[in-house]
Structure formats: C-alpha cells, structure tokens
Design a protein around this motif. Structure first.
Motif, PDB file in Angstrom:
ATOM      1  N   THR A  19      29.274  26.973  63.233  1.00 43.67           N
ATOM      2  CA  THR A  19      28.678  25.771  62.633  1.00 43.67           C
ATOM      3  C   THR A  19      27.950  26.122  61.344  1.00 43.67           C
ATOM      4  O   THR A  19      27.188  27.089  61.282  1.00 43.67           O
ATOM      5  CB  THR A  19      27.701  25.119  63.611  1.00 43.67           C
ATOM      6  OG1 THR A  19      28.376  24.894  64.849  1.00 43.67           O
ATOM      7  CG2 THR A  19      27.181  23.795  63.071  1.00 43.67           C
TER       8      THR A  19
ATOM      9  N   ARG B 106      29.814  20.585  61.448  1.00 40.78           N
ATOM     10  CA  ARG B 106      31.059  21.065  60.833  1.00 40.78           C
ATOM     11  C   ARG B 106      30.986  22.584  60.667  1.00 40.78           C
ATOM     12  O   ARG B 106      29.894  23.141  60.548  1.00 40.78           O
ATOM     13  CB  ARG B 106      31.289  20.412  59.470  1.00 40.78           C
ATOM     14  CG  ARG B 106      31.617  18.922  59.523  1.00 40.78           C
ATOM     15  CD  ARG B 106      31.855  18.365  58.123  1.00 40.78           C
ATOM     16  NE  ARG B 106      32.354  17.012  58.155  1.00 40.78           N
ATOM     17  CZ  ARG B 106      31.587  15.927  58.264  1.00 40.78           C
ATOM     18  NH1 ARG B 106      30.268  16.066  58.341  1.00 40.78           N
ATOM     19  NH2 ARG B 106      32.119  14.726  58.292  1.00 40.78           N
TER      20      ARG B 106
ATOM     21  N   THR C  13      29.179  16.135  67.976  1.00 43.14           N
ATOM     22  CA  THR C  13      28.215  15.145  67.487  1.00 43.14           C
ATOM     23  C   THR C  13      26.982  15.147  68.381  1.00 43.14           C
ATOM     24  O   THR C  13      27.058  15.460  69.568  1.00 43.14           O
ATOM     25  CB  THR C  13      28.818  13.729  67.451  1.00 43.14           C
ATOM     26  OG1 THR C  13      29.107  13.306  68.781  1.00 43.14           O
ATOM     27  CG2 THR C  13      30.083  13.694  66.605  1.00 43.14           C
TER      28      THR C  13
ATOM     29  N   THR D 157      26.350  15.270  62.725  1.00 44.71           N
ATOM     30  CA  THR D 157      27.751  15.671  62.781  1.00 44.71           C
ATOM     31  C   THR D 157      27.862  17.133  62.379  1.00 44.71           C
ATOM     32  O   THR D 157      27.490  17.504  61.264  1.00 44.71           O
ATOM     33  CB  THR D 157      28.623  14.808  61.844  1.00 44.71           C
ATOM     34  OG1 THR D 157      28.435  13.424  62.180  1.00 44.71           O
ATOM     35  CG2 THR D 157      30.088  15.173  61.981  1.00 44.71           C
TER      36      THR D 157
ATOM     37  N   SER E 269      27.159  20.581  57.785  1.00 45.28           N
ATOM     38  CA  SER E 269      26.738  19.639  58.830  1.00 45.28           C
ATOM     39  C   SER E 269      25.789  18.611  58.225  1.00 45.28           C
ATOM     40  O   SER E 269      25.022  18.927  57.303  1.00 45.28           O
ATOM     41  CB  SER E 269      26.044  20.392  59.965  1.00 45.28           C
ATOM     42  OG  SER E 269      26.926  21.320  60.576  1.00 45.28           O
TER      43      SER E 269
ATOM     44  N   ILE F 246      22.466  10.097  63.863  1.00 42.62           N
ATOM     45  CA  ILE F 246      23.669  10.792  64.319  1.00 42.62           C
ATOM     46  C   ILE F 246      23.818  12.084  63.514  1.00 42.62           C
ATOM     47  O   ILE F 246      23.743  12.070  62.287  1.00 42.62           O
ATOM     48  CB  ILE F 246      24.932   9.923  64.144  1.00 42.62           C
ATOM     49  CG1 ILE F 246      24.841   8.658  65.004  1.00 42.62           C
ATOM     50  CG2 ILE F 246      26.181  10.728  64.505  1.00 42.62           C
ATOM     51  CD1 ILE F 246      24.803   8.910  66.488  1.00 42.62           C
TER      52      ILE F 246
ATOM     53  N   LEU G 120      35.431  19.367  61.394  1.00 39.92           N
ATOM     54  CA  LEU G 120      34.558  18.861  62.443  1.00 39.92           C
ATOM     55  C   LEU G 120      34.591  19.791  63.643  1.00 39.92           C
ATOM     56  O   LEU G 120      35.660  20.268  64.040  1.00 39.92           O
ATOM     57  CB  LEU G 120      34.988  17.448  62.861  1.00 39.92           C
ATOM     58  CG  LEU G 120      34.827  16.343  61.816  1.00 39.92           C
ATOM     59  CD1 LEU G 120      35.520  15.070  62.294  1.00 39.92           C
ATOM     60  CD2 LEU G 120      33.358  16.062  61.569  1.00 39.92           C
TER      61      LEU G 120
ATOM     62  N   SER H 140      22.910  13.052  68.848  1.00 40.36           N
ATOM     63  CA  SER H 140      22.127  11.870  68.496  1.00 40.36           C
ATOM     64  C   SER H 140      20.651  12.120  68.783  1.00 40.36           C
ATOM     65  O   SER H 140      20.292  12.920  69.647  1.00 40.36           O
ATOM     66  CB  SER H 140      22.618  10.635  69.264  1.00 40.36           C
ATOM     67  OG  SER H 140      22.494  10.819  70.653  1.00 40.36           O
TER      68      SER H 140
END
Length: 561
Positions: free
Chosen positions: A99, A128, A166, A126, A104, A124, A134, A168
């Motif tokens: 990551t 990458r 993902t 995300t 990201s 959110i 992703l 949250s």
C-alpha cells in the motif's frame, strides 16, 4: 434311531454349490478389505488434522495452550476473534505491491456547506499500491481524526476495514467553528503481516542483561554479566548454548532465564538491565518497512468543514464510576482540555488535587508512563515530598508523602521483561503479586498499565500476564470492594518500527479491554484515543498537556461528582 446314508450323487450336488458359495464369500471379503485399505490409505494422505483450537503454534517449536495462558478455550477463541486482522493471503515480497501512502486517498461522503454540532460526517479511504492499482484486500493500519489547530481541538475516529481495499470512518463534529479531516497510513497491510510474523517468532528482538555478583578468592567480589530473556512455551522462546539459570515466579508461573555465569552460581543474580535491540528484518522486509512509508498522511478532502452551533442541549454527563463503557469517540480536545464522553470530567488545580487525595494511598504500577503520573502529582499536589528510598530516580520504586493530609503515593515498575536501566532484581515485582499484597479499602487507589515492554514478546504471553492480574484484581475487589481500581490503557508511541509499533500496543489494548470487560469494579481508562488525536507528536512518553488531561480523568474517577 439312525437315518439312512445320503446317496453319493446328492453329496456331490450339495457340496459343489456350497464350495462355490464359500469361495465367492471369501473373494468378496478379500476385495472389500483391500478396497477399505486402499481407501483408508488414500484418506490418510489427503487429510490434514487442524491444530486444536485451544493451542496456538508459533514459529518456534513451542505450542501454547489456553491452559498455559491461564484462560479457558472459549475465552481464547473470543480473544482470537477480537484480535483478528485481515491481510494478504500470501507473503508480499515486492514493494510496488504494498500500500502506498502517496496514491491512497480519502474523501468525505456528500460534503455539505455546513453542519451542526453533534452531526457526523462519513469518510471513505481507498487504498492503492505503488502502481496506483486498487488494493483488493484489507489490513492496512490507518488512523483518522478531526482537528482545528487554532482551537487546539481534535477528536478521534475509528477506522473500519471492509477487507477489500476500502475503509470508512464516521467522525463526530463536536465543536462549533471549522474542522478538517486528517488521515494517515501508519503501516501498510504488508508491514502488519511482518509485525505479526515477528511478534510470534522465536527471534529475540529485545535482549536483557543479568548482573551476577558474589564472593571471590581472597575476599574479593566477582561480577559477571550474561544475557537473559523470557522463557515461554515448551522449549522457551530463547535458548543459549550454555543454558540456563531459570527463575520461576511461584505465583504467576512466569519463567525468566539467564545464561549460566562462568564463575558464579545461579543464585547470585542481583541486578537486571536492558540489553541491545536486534532487528530481524531481511533486506526485502526492510524495504517494505521503510520509514518514508510509515506514519504518512494521505491526500484527500482537506477543505474546512463549517460547524454551526446546536441549540439542543447535550444533556448532563453522569458521574465517573466503574461499569461505564468506552464509546468512540471517548471524548474531544477543545482549547487543549479533554472533555470525556464517558463521564463528567473535572478540572483539578493543585488545591483540588490535594483535597481529592486526602487520606488516600495511591499505588501506580506498571512502567514509565505511570511514573509520569507520579511525577505530575509530585509536582502539583501541595506539600508532597519524595522519600529517599535509595533507588534509581527513574527506575524506582518511588514514594511521595504529604503528612498534613495523609497522602501517600507509590510507583513501582512491573517485573521482567522490562527495558530499564540497571536496577535490583528484587525491586521488580509482577503486577499481580503487588496487588495481592494490597489490603484495599475506600482509601486505596490502584492504577496499573502493561503494554510498552511486552510488545517484544508473543501476544499469548501478554494474555497470560493479564490473566494473572485479573485474578488478583478480582480477589482484591472481593476482599475490599470499595477499592478504586483503574486500568490505564496503552498509549500511542513515536517510533512506529519493528520494536515499538502502535499496532502491537493496539492489539494489547484489545486483550486488556476484552479480558476485563465483565469485571465489576474495574475501570478502563482509555488514553489511546487521547494520545492518538492530540496535536503533539506521538511519543511513548506523552507530552505535558496530555499527562495533565490524563490526571484529570484519573482524579475524576477517584473523586467523582
């Protein structure tokens, strides 16, 4: 009466079918037996029995059972579920697949022009990799908060992992004015995979020294320093060629072992001190675990969020006591003052501190973070003086008294493993043993913490230590239920490396909170959130502003209103 003999032709007619039938039965039996044998062999090759649930296998040959940890199989299963952390299904050895904090991002869901105090926003995240692809699995260790630098305001946000790349966060908007979201990637999921690997490994990341002293020839004194470490599991997590002097604590069952000195006997161990740290990372792991990719803020919606006042009242907070749950968030900072959402937080100046602690004996047990509490009270309680116990100023044990109001404050570090400077081994007591020696009562305040020095060792050993402490706390509250017992959680730290990662401390907090969840009378004081969202740089020894707020929380439980 005798019957006449059977004719020969009938004998042959009967005998031949019988023989054929018997041969057929025999052949069938042989075939069935051979078929079962072959099938049985085939199943044995294919079937791999699972490791029993009550045991955990480490990288060493040791197998730790729930019984070894001092808990039930059912509790160990619950703890494993609470500790579960997703990650890659195979070992990642390429940096570009891990990551990336650069690629990201985070975004605020349906950002409005304004909100009211008490509203929530959703964020959110995300993830990458370094190729901008992703991520398809979870396990990244993100931290999130809402803040306003001008107001010295901040609030913690819990990151929820959706296990698909993902994440949250729901952030409360608890103050009037403006606010911004900040998200950082502390460790990629690939780094967490490495942290897991070495937490349960037999590789000794932390070394310790045992100082032996005794009489020599011609009335001289002999001194020898050898390496020591924890013995955990059947064969121990650390072994030496000239092994070993073993020291087993009778009550806890914890075994400490040292190399045998060349000249002195095992009973001549006098002092303990920290040794070197040893980095187990291979070149590929070092590349993935590089500092420039650790604890880095990620890009996202950084525009100011406008928060308007809310005319609706917040309601009255209840008095601080045991039995209260710790919500997320557990509170907020505003103008550098922590306001708890758990219970009514009070602000204590020096005079109020003295009045609160009048006729109290305070036992602060654990490590240097509870020593920070001792030093704060020593500086701020009027008239209190430290007694000279002829012990190291930072190693302890320490004691301060105020005679007029009959205030006594003790601080003592926990037993080995402990990374402290040279000190008497007899001054290092396991927390559970110290609690067993406390009579308790309405005048007694017992505070303990256990985290920073155990991150170098398997989580199963941590469970074992907490189980012993819990047993002692239950006994204390049984004989003296009016005793105030406070568990200080682990706080965030500054290094974020293979030795002192916050991921380790967070997992320990999970264990402590779960194992004391249903213990009536024990208070869990969450300082993790207080250190995670503050503007000061994270440090294993939190800054003065944080310590002051932690003490206000402590005294709010000691003297609730």
């Amino acid at each position: 009466m005798f019957t006449s003999p059977t004719p020969d032709y009938l004998v042959h007619r009967i005998t031949r079918p019988c023989i054929c039938f018997l041969l057929l039965c025999l052949w069938t039996t042989i075939c069935l037996t051979l078929w079962h044998f072959l099938e049985s062999g085939h199943r044995i090759q294919q079937f791999k029995p699972p490791i029993p649930k009550k045991q955990t296998q480490t990288n060493s040959s040791s197998v730790i059972s729930a019984l070894d940890m001092g808990i039930s199989d059912e509790e160990w299963e619950r703890l494993q579920k609470a500790l579960d952390w997703p990650g890659p299904d195979q070992q990642i050895t390429q940096l570009n697949l891990s990551t990336s904090p650069v690629h990201s991002t985070f975004s605020i869901v349906e950002l409005k022009q304004s909100y009211k105090v008490g509203d929530n926003i959703s964020v959110i995240i995300t993830a990458r990799d370094h190729n901008k692809n992703l991520k398809r699995y979870g396990g990244d260790f993100f931290k999130a908060k809402l803040f306003n630098s001008m107001l010295k305001a901040s609030v913690y946000g819990e990151v929820v992992d959706h296990r698909n790349g993902t994440y949250s966060v729901v952030l409360l908007l608890p103050w009037e004015g403006q606010a911004q979201v900040f998200v950082r990637l502390e460790h990629s999921s690939e780094v967490v995979q490495i942290l897991k690997k070495y937490r349960e490994s037999s590789f000794p990341r932390s070394h310790y020294n045992g100082h032996f002293e005794g009489p020599g020839p011609n009335k001289t004194r002999i001194s020898e320093v050898v390496e020591c470490n924890l013995k955990w599991g059947g064969e121990g997590s650390w072994r030496k060629h000239n092994c070993c002097c073993e020291y087993k604590d009778i009550k806890t069952g914890t075994v400490w072992q040292c190399e045998k000195p060349k000249k002195l006997s095992c009973d001549k161990l006098v002092y303990h001190s920290l040794g070197a740290l040893e980095n187990p990372l291979n070149p590929t792991e070092k590349q993935i675990f590089t500092k420039k990719l650790t604890n880095v803020g990620i890009t996202g919606d950084t525009q100011a969020i406008n928060v308007l006042p809310n005319t609706a009242g917040n309601g009255k907070m209840q008095r601080c006591r045991s039995g209260l749950t710790t919500p997320v968030p557990a509170g907020l900072y505003l103008k550098d003052v922590w306001k708890s959402f758990v219970c009514n937080t009070q602000q204590f100046n020096s005079t109020r501190m003295g009045n609160c602690l009048k006729n109290k004996i305070v036992y602060l047990l654990g490590d240097s973070t509870t020593r920070q509490w001792f030093e704060y009270l020593e500086r701020n309680v009027p008239g209190i003086k430290r007694m000279d116990l002829h012990t190291p100023r930072t190693g302890g044990p320490l004691m301060a008294v105020e005679l007029k109001n009959n205030i006594i404050i003790h601080w003592r570090p926990h037993g080995v493993p402990l990374r402290f400077t040279k000190m008497l081994i007899t001054d290092l007591h396991y927390i559970s043993n110290d609690i067993d020696e406390i009579a308790g009562g309405p005048h007694a305040v017992v505070v303990f913490t256990l985290f920073a020095h155990l991150v170098f060792h398997p989580i199963t050993f941590y469970v074992h230590e907490v189980a012993k402490i819990r047993q002692s706390v239950v006994a204390l509250l049984s004989r003296a239920p009016q005793t105030t017992v406070i568990i200080k959680s682990g706080n965030t730290a500054g290094l974020k490396d293979i030795f002192q990662s916050d991921w380790y401390a967070m997992q320990q907090n999970t264990v402590m909170q779960e194992m004391f969840r249903n213990i009536d009378g024990a208070i869990y004081l969450d300082v993790w959130q207080m250190t995670s969202c503050h503007y000061l740089l994270e440090d294993v020894h939190p800054g003065a502003a944080i310590i002051a707020n932690e003490i206000n929380m402590l005294l709010s439980y000691v003297c609730p209103t």
